[in-house]
Design a protein around this motif. Structure first.
Motif, PDB file in Angstrom:
ATOM      1  N   GLN A 183      32.388  38.273  55.785  1.00  0.00           N
ATOM      2  CA  GLN A 183      33.368  39.341  55.582  1.00  0.00           C
ATOM      3  C   GLN A 183      34.366  38.967  54.495  1.00  0.00           C
ATOM      4  OE1 GLN A 183      35.480  40.327  59.131  1.00  0.00           O
ATOM      5  NE2 GLN A 183      36.650  41.996  58.210  1.00  0.00           N
ATOM      6  N   LEU A 184      34.846  37.722  54.554  1.00  0.00           N
ATOM      7  CA  LEU A 184      35.788  37.269  53.524  1.00  0.00           C
ATOM      8  C   LEU A 184      35.126  37.248  52.154  1.00  0.00           C
ATOM      9  CD1 LEU A 184      37.533  34.331  55.444  1.00  0.00           C
ATOM     10  CD2 LEU A 184      38.474  36.586  54.942  1.00  0.00           C
ATOM     11  N   LEU A 185      33.858  36.881  52.112  1.00  0.00           N
ATOM     12  CA  LEU A 185      33.149  36.842  50.842  1.00  0.00           C
ATOM     13  C   LEU A 185      33.023  38.245  50.251  1.00  0.00           C
ATOM     14  CD1 LEU A 185      31.525  35.250  48.755  1.00  0.00           C
ATOM     15  CD2 LEU A 185      29.495  35.605  50.171  1.00  0.00           C
ATOM     16  N   GLN A 186      32.737  39.202  51.114  1.00  0.00           N
ATOM     17  CA  GLN A 186      32.643  40.574  50.621  1.00  0.00           C
ATOM     18  C   GLN A 186      33.982  41.052  50.058  1.00  0.00           C
ATOM     19  OE1 GLN A 186      29.993  42.521  50.279  1.00  0.00           O
ATOM     20  NE2 GLN A 186      28.657  40.863  51.027  1.00  0.00           N
ATOM     21  N   GLN A 187      35.069  40.646  50.749  1.00  0.00           N
ATOM     22  CA  GLN A 187      36.393  41.062  50.281  1.00  0.00           C
ATOM     23  C   GLN A 187      36.766  40.393  48.970  1.00  0.00           C
ATOM     24  OE1 GLN A 187      39.005  40.173  53.519  1.00  0.00           O
ATOM     25  NE2 GLN A 187      38.256  41.859  54.824  1.00  0.00           N
ATOM     26  N   GLN A 188      36.348  39.143  48.791  1.00  0.00           N
ATOM     27  CA  GLN A 188      36.735  38.384  47.609  1.00  0.00           C
ATOM     28  C   GLN A 188      35.648  38.359  46.542  1.00  0.00           C
ATOM     29  OE1 GLN A 188      37.845  34.508  49.015  1.00  0.00           O
ATOM     30  NE2 GLN A 188      39.481  35.269  50.338  1.00  0.00           N
ATOM     31  N   HIS A 189      34.619  39.147  46.697  1.00  0.00           N
ATOM     32  CA  HIS A 189      33.531  39.147  45.726  1.00  0.00           C
ATOM     33  C   HIS A 189      34.045  39.655  44.374  1.00  0.00           C
ATOM     34  CE1 HIS A 189      29.673  39.979  43.833  1.00  0.00           C
ATOM     35  NE2 HIS A 189      29.131  39.206  44.768  1.00  0.00           N
ATOM     36  N   PRO A 190      33.664  39.046  43.253  1.00  0.00           N
ATOM     37  CA  PRO A 190      34.137  39.481  41.933  1.00  0.00           C
ATOM     38  C   PRO A 190      33.886  40.962  41.669  1.00  0.00           C
ATOM     39  CG  PRO A 190      33.044  37.366  41.773  1.00  0.00           C
ATOM     40  CD  PRO A 190      32.848  37.824  43.167  1.00  0.00           C
ATOM     41  N   LYS A 191      32.778  41.506  42.174  1.00  0.00           N
ATOM     42  CA  LYS A 191      32.496  42.923  41.948  1.00  0.00           C
ATOM     43  C   LYS A 191      33.565  43.805  42.572  1.00  0.00           C
ATOM     44  CE  LYS A 191      28.899  46.405  42.724  1.00  0.00           C
ATOM     45  NZ  LYS A 191      27.550  46.647  43.308  1.00  0.00           N
ATOM     46  N   ASN A 192      33.964  43.467  43.799  1.00  0.00           N
ATOM     47  CA  ASN A 192      35.018  44.245  44.455  1.00  0.00           C
ATOM     48  C   ASN A 192      36.356  44.064  43.756  1.00  0.00           C
ATOM     49  OD1 ASN A 192      33.165  45.114  46.379  1.00  0.00           O
ATOM     50  ND2 ASN A 192      33.585  43.377  47.730  1.00  0.00           N
ATOM     51  N   THR A 193      36.631  42.840  43.293  1.00  0.00           N
ATOM     52  CA  THR A 193      37.880  42.588  42.568  1.00  0.00           C
ATOM     53  C   THR A 193      37.937  43.423  41.293  1.00  0.00           C
ATOM     54  OG1 THR A 193      37.905  40.329  43.442  1.00  0.00           O
ATOM     55  CG2 THR A 193      39.301  40.779  41.540  1.00  0.00           C
ATOM     56  N   ILE A 194      36.829  43.479  40.568  1.00  0.00           N
ATOM     57  CA  ILE A 194      36.785  44.265  39.322  1.00  0.00           C
ATOM     58  C   ILE A 194      36.982  45.754  39.634  1.00  0.00           C
ATOM     59  CG2 ILE A 194      35.266  45.005  37.443  1.00  0.00           C
ATOM     60  CD1 ILE A 194      34.044  42.176  37.546  1.00  0.00           C
ATOM     61  N   THR A 195      36.381  46.229  40.727  1.00  0.00           N
ATOM     62  CA  THR A 195      36.541  47.648  41.096  1.00  0.00           C
ATOM     63  C   THR A 195      38.008  47.974  41.367  1.00  0.00           C
ATOM     64  OG1 THR A 195      34.323  47.677  42.056  1.00  0.00           O
ATOM     65  CG2 THR A 195      35.843  49.423  42.730  1.00  0.00           C
ATOM     66  N   GLN A 251      40.611  46.351  40.190  1.00  0.00           N
ATOM     67  CA  GLN A 251      41.355  46.284  38.934  1.00  0.00           C
ATOM     68  C   GLN A 251      41.103  47.518  38.065  1.00  0.00           C
ATOM     69  OE1 GLN A 251      40.247  42.533  37.228  1.00  0.00           O
ATOM     70  NE2 GLN A 251      41.696  41.366  38.479  1.00  0.00           N
ATOM     71  N   LYS A 252      39.878  48.066  38.106  1.00  0.00           N
ATOM     72  CA  LYS A 252      39.598  49.300  37.364  1.00  0.00           C
ATOM     73  C   LYS A 252      40.415  50.465  37.912  1.00  0.00           C
ATOM     74  CE  LYS A 252      34.912  48.383  35.678  1.00  0.00           C
ATOM     75  NZ  LYS A 252      33.483  48.803  35.769  1.00  0.00           N
ATOM     76  N   GLU A 253      40.548  50.506  39.228  1.00  0.00           N
ATOM     77  CA  GLU A 253      41.343  51.564  39.840  1.00  0.00           C
ATOM     78  C   GLU A 253      42.807  51.464  39.399  1.00  0.00           C
ATOM     79  OE1 GLU A 253      40.684  51.089  43.965  1.00  0.00           O
ATOM     80  OE2 GLU A 253      38.654  51.955  43.946  1.00  0.00           O
ATOM     81  N   VAL A 254      43.313  50.219  39.377  1.00  0.00           N
ATOM     82  CA  VAL A 254      44.709  50.015  38.931  1.00  0.00           C
ATOM     83  C   VAL A 254      44.852  50.427  37.470  1.00  0.00           C
ATOM     84  CG1 VAL A 254      46.485  48.281  38.511  1.00  0.00           C
ATOM     85  CG2 VAL A 254      45.146  48.209  40.620  1.00  0.00           C
ATOM     86  N   LEU A 255      43.863  50.059  36.634  1.00  0.00           N
ATOM     87  CA  LEU A 255      43.902  50.392  35.212  1.00  0.00           C
ATOM     88  C   LEU A 255      43.866  51.911  35.007  1.00  0.00           C
ATOM     89  CD1 LEU A 255      43.883  49.366  32.306  1.00  0.00           C
ATOM     90  CD2 LEU A 255      41.378  49.280  32.431  1.00  0.00           C
ATOM     91  N   ALA A 256      43.037  52.597  35.778  1.00  0.00           N
ATOM     92  CA  ALA A 256      42.958  54.059  35.656  1.00  0.00           C
ATOM     93  C   ALA A 256      44.275  54.716  36.058  1.00  0.00           C
ATOM     94  CB  ALA A 256      41.803  54.573  36.522  1.00  0.00           C
ATOM     95  N   GLN A 257      44.896  54.163  37.110  1.00  0.00           N
ATOM     96  CA  GLN A 257      46.175  54.715  37.542  1.00  0.00           C
ATOM     97  C   GLN A 257      47.244  54.527  36.477  1.00  0.00           C
ATOM     98  OE1 GLN A 257      46.642  56.515  40.314  1.00  0.00           O
ATOM     99  NE2 GLN A 257      48.764  56.865  39.691  1.00  0.00           N
ATOM    100  N   LYS A 258      47.248  53.357  35.838  1.00  0.00           N
ATOM    101  CA  LYS A 258      48.234  53.108  34.778  1.00  0.00           C
ATOM    102  C   LYS A 258      47.969  54.001  33.555  1.00  0.00           C
ATOM    103  CE  LYS A 258      49.633  48.410  35.974  1.00  0.00           C
ATOM    104  NZ  LYS A 258      49.841  47.029  35.508  1.00  0.00           N
ATOM    105  N   ALA A 259      46.703  54.215  33.236  1.00  0.00           N
ATOM    106  CA  ALA A 259      46.368  55.097  32.114  1.00  0.00           C
ATOM    107  C   ALA A 259      46.824  56.522  32.390  1.00  0.00           C
ATOM    108  CB  ALA A 259      44.866  55.055  31.849  1.00  0.00           C
ATOM    109  N   LYS A 260      46.629  56.962  33.612  1.00  0.00           N
ATOM    110  CA  LYS A 260      47.082  58.309  34.002  1.00  0.00           C
ATOM    111  C   LYS A 260      48.595  58.427  33.904  1.00  0.00           C
ATOM    112  CE  LYS A 260      46.735  61.582  37.837  1.00  0.00           C
ATOM    113  NZ  LYS A 260      46.217  61.787  39.215  1.00  0.00           N
ATOM    114  N   MET A 286      35.164  38.756  35.131  1.00  0.00           N
ATOM    115  CA  MET A 286      33.977  38.813  34.295  1.00  0.00           C
ATOM    116  C   MET A 286      34.301  38.454  32.857  1.00  0.00           C
ATOM    117  SD  MET A 286      31.747  39.470  36.455  1.00  0.00           S
ATOM    118  CE  MET A 286      30.390  39.633  35.305  1.00  0.00           C
ATOM    119  N   ASN A 287      35.492  38.824  32.380  1.00  0.00           N
ATOM    120  CA  ASN A 287      35.903  38.446  31.022  1.00  0.00           C
ATOM    121  C   ASN A 287      36.074  36.940  30.911  1.00  0.00           C
ATOM    122  OD1 ASN A 287      36.858  39.081  28.286  1.00  0.00           O
ATOM    123  ND2 ASN A 287      38.800  38.301  29.028  1.00  0.00           N
ATOM    124  N   ILE A 288      36.673  36.343  31.979  1.00  0.00           N
ATOM    125  CA  ILE A 288      36.836  34.876  31.986  1.00  0.00           C
ATOM    126  C   ILE A 288      35.474  34.199  31.966  1.00  0.00           C
ATOM    127  CG2 ILE A 288      37.648  32.933  33.361  1.00  0.00           C
ATOM    128  CD1 ILE A 288      39.890  34.705  34.377  1.00  0.00           C
TER     129      ILE A 288
END
Length: 456
Positions: free
Chosen positions: A311-323, A325-334, A407-409
């Motif tokens: 469960q912790l791995l799913q929460q901390q998986h890079p794919k979920n982290t990127i998702t 961060q994309k949501e935060v980026l979209a909110q800031k762009a809006k 992913m950039n790192i």
């Protein structure tokens, strides 16, 4: 043919020395005499006074034993010495009659020595006991404890004695799992101590859990082999724990004092070695049940930990982290787009208000128009600058978000290293040499084993 050869050689021996042609040489005669003495004389006891005494550099003692009218030469080898000898001392010796071939001298090879001045064997035993006690052979801090569980047992005793029969019956009845090896030996007589020593030393090299030295009851003379000084010193030097059970409960021997454990009878020693097999079997059964329960509980706990880590791995998986961060980026762009839109609207409102004010101020229309135009340009410029600034800030946010993206790192050659339980490793002390770790790259992953840990 063989019988005829034997008859021929016997005829030659019968004729040896009876003519000049069959004369003995000194060597052949001395050999014949020595062999004759060995075949016809057993060990005997002899009492006399030490007349001459010489100790060789090797520790052997050569002395002359005499009475009022005769004397005989004696040799006491270092391995057989039990009491100290002095000139003029009256002693009793057990010896074998032999011939020193090179000189043709008759001599006694001494097997055992007793101080005749002490009066009896009990006094001799007390003297040896005091000597060994002073030298520390009876100290309790040197005695080795018996193992709690004995798998392999060595028994040093007579192969046809009653003691061995009793010990085997008791152990077979109370603990048939003990692997017993018997080391047969004489248990009385002048040659018994030497045989016992050899068998003890042999048993000490065979990885037994314990050694039992035993024999049944008997007279003081029968048990005297167990009062040998060299036997006592051998027992003191053994690596394997040893139990001494010699005679009955009223008998006392030097081996009882120097052994790690002493029992009053062979049967008592067998009871001690066998232990309570039935109770131990019940204990093993209980321990088996307890281990089964603990193993089942451990598996359940491990499964729960696996589920939690998953469960912790799913929460901390890079794919979920990127998702996220994309949501935060979209909110800031809006938010940024709304800010720009509001700024333009506000500028337009100000422009319209200024235009109306200018329209009302009819005097100096040209001037007002020029001022209005300038303000319009300023407003347009401010709006453009504000838009550029907002756009630049937006791009900076985008760049920062991209730079902070895992992913950039990873695309810059960095990687993420995790332990076998999927925890990120940020310190070399989190792992040990020989453990397996997993490393994630921008594309793919590898598993590696730690061969060396270099801490800061």
């Amino acid at each position: 043919m063989k019988n005829s050869d034997a008859f021929y050689h016997s005829m030659i021996r019968e004729e040896q020395g009876k003519s000049p042609q069959t004369a003995y040489s000194p060597s052949s005669l001395n050999q014949l005499l020595k062999k004759h003495l060995a075949n016809h004389w057993q060990a005997l006891w002899l009492t006399g006074e030490i007349f001459e005494l010489y100790r060789s550099p090797a520790g052997h003692q050569y002395f002359t034993l005499k009475d009022s009218s005769a004397s005989i030469k004696c040799v006491l080898f270092r391995q057989k010495q039990s009491i100290s000898l002095t000139k003029g001392q009256k002693i009793t010796v057990l010896a074998q009659v032999t011939l020193y071939e090179s000189r043709g001298d008759l001599q006694l090879n001494v097997i055992r020595t007793l101080d005749a001045g002490l009066g009896d064997w009990e006094a001799q035993l007390a003297q040896l006991k005091q000597k060994l006690e002073i030298q520390g052979l009876f100290r309790h801090d040197h005695k080795k404890p018996l193992p709690a569980w004995i798998d392999r047992l060595a028994i040093v005793t007579s192969s046809n004695g009653a003691a061995l029969h009793d010990v085997l019956n008791i152990i077979q009845k109370h603990n048939p799992l003990i692997d017993i090896q018997v080391y047969p030996t004489q248990v009385q007589g002048p040659t018994a101590p030497g045989q016992i020593i050899e068998q003890l030393q042999l048993a000490d090299t065979q990885a037994h859990d314990a050694i039992l030295l035993t024999r049944g009851g008997g007279s003081k003379e029968d048990l005297w082999a167990f009062n040998d000084e060299f036997l006592a010193r051998t027992i003191h030097q053994l690596e394997t724990p040893i139990i001494s059970a010699v005679g009955h409960d009223t008998d006392e021997s030097i081996t009882d004092f120097v052994a790690d454990v002493s029992c009053i009878t062979p049967s008592a020693a067998a009871q001690l070695l066998a232990g309570d097999f039935i109770q131990k079997r019940q204990q093993l059964k209980h321990q088996q049940q307890l281990l089964h329960f603990l193993g089942k509980t451990s598996i359940q706990n491990a499964q729960q930990r696996i589920d939690l880590n998953h469960q912790l791995l799913q929460q901390q998986h890079p794919k979920n982290t990127i998702t996220r961060q994309k949501e935060v980026l979209a909110q800031k762009a809006k938010s940024l787009n709304q800010l720009v839109k509001n700024t333009v609207i506000h500028a337009q409102i100000q422009f319209e208000q200024t235009y109306k004010q200018l329209d009302r101020a009819i005097p100096n229309v040209k001037e007002k128009t020029s001022a209005l135009e300038q303000k319009k340009q300023v407003l347009n410029w401010l709006g453009q600058q504000k838009l550029k600034s907002a756009t630049h800030e937006f791009k900076q946010h985008v760049t920062q978000l991209n730079e902070r993206s895992p992913m950039n790192i990873l695309s810059h050659g960095y990687s993420i290293t995790r332990s076998e339980d999927k925890k990120n490793i940020i310190d070399s002390k989190q792992v040990n040499t020989g453990e397996t770790v997993e490393t994630l790259f921008k594309s793919g992953r590898i598993r590696a084993k730690i061969i060396e840990r270099l801490d800061d």
